[in-house]
Each structure stands twice: as structure tokens, then as C-alpha cells.
Write an enzyme that holds these catalytic residues in place. Sequence first.
Site, PDB file in Angstrom:
ATOM      1  CE1 TYR A  49       5.105 -12.135   6.635  1.00  0.00           C
ATOM      2  CE2 TYR A  49       6.567 -11.630   6.148  1.00  0.00           C
ATOM      3  CZ  TYR A  49       5.602 -11.857   7.514  1.00  0.00           C
ATOM      4  OH  TYR A  49       5.835 -11.468   8.373  1.00  0.00           O
ATOM      5  CB  SER A 206       2.043  -4.523  14.022  1.00  0.00           C
ATOM      6  OG  SER A 206       0.172  -3.834  13.323  1.00  0.00           O
ATOM      7  N   GLY A 211      -2.587   0.655  11.049  1.00  0.00           N
ATOM      8  CA  GLY A 211      -3.789   1.651  10.260  1.00  0.00           C
ATOM      9  C   GLY A 211      -3.943   1.446  11.812  1.00  0.00           C
ATOM     10  CB  SER A 261       5.216   1.491   3.754  1.00  0.00           C
ATOM     11  OG  SER A 261       4.319   2.142   2.737  1.00  0.00           O
TER      12      SER A 261
END
Length: 296
Positions: A49, A206, A211, A261
Amino acid sequence: MVSTSLKLSEFIAGFWRLADWQTTLPERREIIETYLSLGVSSMDHADIYGQYQCERLFGDVLREAPALRQQMEIISKCGIKPAIVGNPDRYVNHYDTGRDHIISSAEQSLRNLGTDYLDLLLIHRPDPLMNADEMAEAFYALRKAGKVRHFGVSNFTPSQFELVQSRLDFALETNQVELSPLAMQVMHDGTLDQCQRLGIRPMVWSCLAGGALMSGTDERAVRVRAVLTEIQEQTGADDLSQLVYAWVRMHPSRPLPIIGSGNVERIKSALASSHIVLSRQQWFSIWQASMGHSVP
């Protein structure tokens, strides 16, 4: 073989975008402490990541405040080796689930994260060249050394999961998979059925389809968003994302959604979805909007 020994929080904090958040050390610590204060104790990472930077950025917080380590479960993943521009030894994206790479990757994650052990290590993707015996050797070596306490997989099919499990005398703890109203394959290919049968809770990445559920312009996303908007009016949900988390969590395999987030309000909104109960018809309305047809 039923998995019951590892307890994760009902929502997981995902740090795959930590490097993109451009945070200072105090800001990163505040994000982590916010998650912990809200009951989210499980922290999801992977070696790759942020181009191998996210674990180190997280570890800087633990090096500054080591007492936080005992309040959390740290999860990491390994097995993906991306190509590196200018490096002739890494010229193509590939997987490596060999014994030596699993061990060395886990040990590097420990150094980056500033901890002596991982609560959970996952194989990030199924490898066409995966040797289940070698993988088991790596798991046993890491467990014997006290460097990893529990193991699992990510994005594995039921047959791939069973292959790895067949080489172990302890239970794999989870299969981390993609699930959203725009990505429902694991709901229909036996993956979540297997989780129910074995009594393991899948981790879900996800949930918001990157999004696309909130802003996608393709026909499928627009259909689903229209139905979510109708259900929002019926339920009084604060935003559409809460309905998506509620939809994911309604599956009887009891998924553990990953929240990716660092925004406090978004974190709180996601957690508030636990109070939303969809009716079966509302749930299937979302399914139908995604599939573009009714159930048979």
C-alpha cells in the site's frame, strides 16, 4: 474446521490510502485514536500500500505512542510484487506466495509497523503458481516464531481457500473479498456460502465500489443510486453510503466492512449504518437495480 479464535471489530479501518491523505504525524495519530475511540480496533494494511509507504507511516504513530498497540488488531497482506520502473529485477507485475517471500514480507511489515507481531496475515491474491505446502511452511514458521498469530487469505475462490486449509491444522480466519451492490460475484460463486459453512466472517473491501455508487455515471450505477435514494427517503438514513454498508452487513455470513477513510465524519457516518435495518424487499430492490432484472 470452525474459526473462532480471533476477534475483529465489526468495522475495519483500512489504510490503503494513508499516503494519499498527506497527513502529519499528529494528524495520523488523531485518526487512529478516533477509530479506537469509536470501537474500531482492527487496522487493515498490506505491504504494497502506498508504494510500500503506508505501513511505515502507520508505524511512526506506534513508535511515538507504543501503548496504542495493545488496543488494536493489526492485519497485513503480502504476495503481490508490482513492477518497479527502472528496476530490471522487477519488470512485470507478478505474485510470489513462496515460503521465503511470505516470511520476509511479514518480517518487513513488522519493522515498518513498529510491532513485534501481526494479529492476522493474509495472502493478498491467489497465485496461479501457489504451492500450498510452501505457504503452510511459511505460516507454521511465522506462528512458531510468534511473529504472526493468525492467518487468512484475500480474494480467494472457495476451491483455493480449501486447498490452503487442507495443509493446515488450524483454521484460516477470514477471506477478505470485494463486495458491493456493483460487485456481487462472491455472493453467487460460493465464496460467502463457504464462509457461512465454516463460521468465518469475511472482511469486505470496496463496499462503496471505489466511489462509483455515489458518483458513477454508467447505467448500472445510476440505477442503483436511484433505488438507494428511494430507500434513503423510506429509512431516514443520513446518506446513501450508510444504506450500502447496511446492505453488505445484512448478508448472513456477517461481513466485516472496511472503512477506507481518514475523515472523521465519514467514519462516524459509516458506523451509524449499524442502526439501519433494511427490509428484504429493500435489500432485493438494490440487488435488482444492480442486476438489471428481477430474481427468477
